[in-house]
Scaffold this active site. Sequence first.
Site, PDB file in Angstrom:
ATOM      1  N   GLU A  12       0.818  -1.222   0.000  1.00 40.65           N
ATOM      2  CA  GLU A  12       0.000   0.000   0.000  1.00 40.65           C
ATOM      3  C   GLU A  12       0.848   1.267   0.000  1.00 40.65           C
ATOM      4  OE1 GLU A  12      -3.745   0.222   0.016  1.00 40.65           O
ATOM      5  OE2 GLU A  12      -2.735   1.959  -0.805  1.00 40.65           O
ATOM      6  N   GLY A  26       2.054   7.267  -1.004  1.00 39.31           N
ATOM      7  CA  GLY A  26       2.210   7.312   0.454  1.00 39.31           C
ATOM      8  C   GLY A  26       0.964   7.006   1.253  1.00 39.31           C
ATOM      9  N   ASP A  41      10.256   8.232 -10.904  1.00 33.90           N
ATOM     10  CA  ASP A  41       9.540   7.863  -9.676  1.00 33.90           C
ATOM     11  C   ASP A  41       8.033   7.749  -9.976  1.00 33.90           C
ATOM     12  OD1 ASP A  41       9.369   7.704  -6.618  1.00 33.90           O
ATOM     13  OD2 ASP A  41       8.050   9.387  -7.082  1.00 33.90           O
ATOM     14  N   LYS A  58       5.392   4.207  -9.920  1.00 32.78           N
ATOM     15  CA  LYS A  58       4.077   4.119  -9.273  1.00 32.78           C
ATOM     16  C   LYS A  58       2.994   3.836 -10.312  1.00 32.78           C
ATOM     17  CE  LYS A  58       5.778   7.348  -5.846  1.00 32.78           C
ATOM     18  NZ  LYS A  58       5.925   8.772  -5.550  1.00 32.78           N
TER      19      LYS A  58
END
Length: 441
Positions: A131, A136, A203, A207
Amino acid sequence: MSESLKLGIAGLGTVGTGLLQLLREHGPRLAQSLGRQIEVAGVSARTRDKKRGVSLEGLRWFDTAESLAADPAIDVFVELIGGDEGTPRRAVEAALRAGKAVVTANKALLARHGSELAELAEKAGVALNFEAAVAGGIPIIKTLREALAGNQIRRVYGILNGTCNYILTQMQQEQRSFDDVLREAQAKGYAEADPTFDIDGFDTAHKLALLTSLAFGTRVAFDEIDVEGIRTITQADIEAADDLGYRIKLLGVALMTESGIEQRVHPAMVPKHSAIAEISGVTNCVAIDGDSVGNLLLAGPGAGAGPTASAVMSDILDVARGGSPHPFGVPAARLKAYSRARLGRHQGAYYVRLSLFDRPGAMAGSAGRMGERGVSLESIVQRRPRGARPGIDARPTLGTPTTVILITHETTEAAIRDALEAIHKDGQVSEKPQMIRIEPL
Ligand SMILES: NC(=O)c1ccc[n+]([C@@H]2O[C@H](COP(=O)([O-])OP(=O)(O)OC[C@H]3O[C@@H](n4cnc5c(N)ncnc54)[C@H](OP(=O)(O)O)[C@@H]3O)[C@@H](O)[C@H]2O)c1
């Protein structure tokens, strides 16, 4: 109370120490409601005697993450090291092979090896929960895997990197240059000393690869993402966007099309009054277009010790309650092969900024290059710098570059790229043309 759940935590940096802190503050309450203690049975990091702001007294130390991962005393291996190869990969694989559940915040590892690790976890009959790896504190993994499982998803997109969003927000609100804001972000600790990973879009791409797999049930395909960062965005673009009713955001977008999936990371124009345009500073958000649910937007803190530890803890609690969901929502063996839609076939409207030499025929020639490729223009505006006073400040002189902003009607990416290349080759511009996609919302 049932037997305690024993954690092995590898990595005691921002997230690892955040988790220890959270366990100290909320452990007793959580044990009460779960009917089960959560115990830290071992920890590991690179340097044993480093000051960490939390006490490690009484915790068993392991010199290597791999030995912690395979130790018989632990039930769950919590990997908070980071990186797609070497120690974290070996340790996660060792834990899964030893039949231990794994909780990780490591997007790089999962973006590269997610499908294989999911297979390994399923073979061992254990959970692989992540998760914290995307956005975040925003609970997006479980939202896609569980809460929206009944939907056919058409598009998932979002602002997934706080550093980039901070830089773009500051550029817009304080009329400052990219380099200036980046330097300040580094001084404040919002950007790494080597910011490449964030500002060049990788980055966000890590994700996005995970979101795509969860949304479309496909194998994780990080290498199939078209990635552009924010280095080329100038104050001139930010100002022109504002005047045209847009904000510029670095988006990660996964879109299902008739010819496959578009996975792209790039700066995009979004309407100034849309919810996503309002996401400012280091805040993250993820938007989902589902056939039943409609449009959903989740926003919140995308990084930091507290929000990330909150997500890691929710994964640990899931393991404590029992069960091991398929990491990507469907059995790993049933994840579909990824089918990539070529970006050249992407349909959309475009913002273009040209530094056009102020000479007869330059504007008509450039518009002509567009027309030859079937690109029709919604608007052409010649811009003077903001604040320039008509009749007082110097007018551009013949032959010097002047900024021209074009907005196209819907066209294909191949057509606009080809037209811009021709304009550049014609020698009518002083620098490479800027092109920013307008994302329909
Ligand atoms: N920071 C965030 O807000 C955030 C948000 C979401 C996800 N994440 C992810 O969470 C993970 C951890 O990030 P972080 O920000 O906490 O990183 P960090 O502050 O740099 O901490 C990394 C930790 O890993 C340890 N480490 C490095 N190499 C190691 C090795 N070979 N063996 C054992 N331990 C090793 C370091 O040890 P030493 O302390 O001894 O050097 C340090 O304790 C990454 O995957 C990151 O992408 C972070």
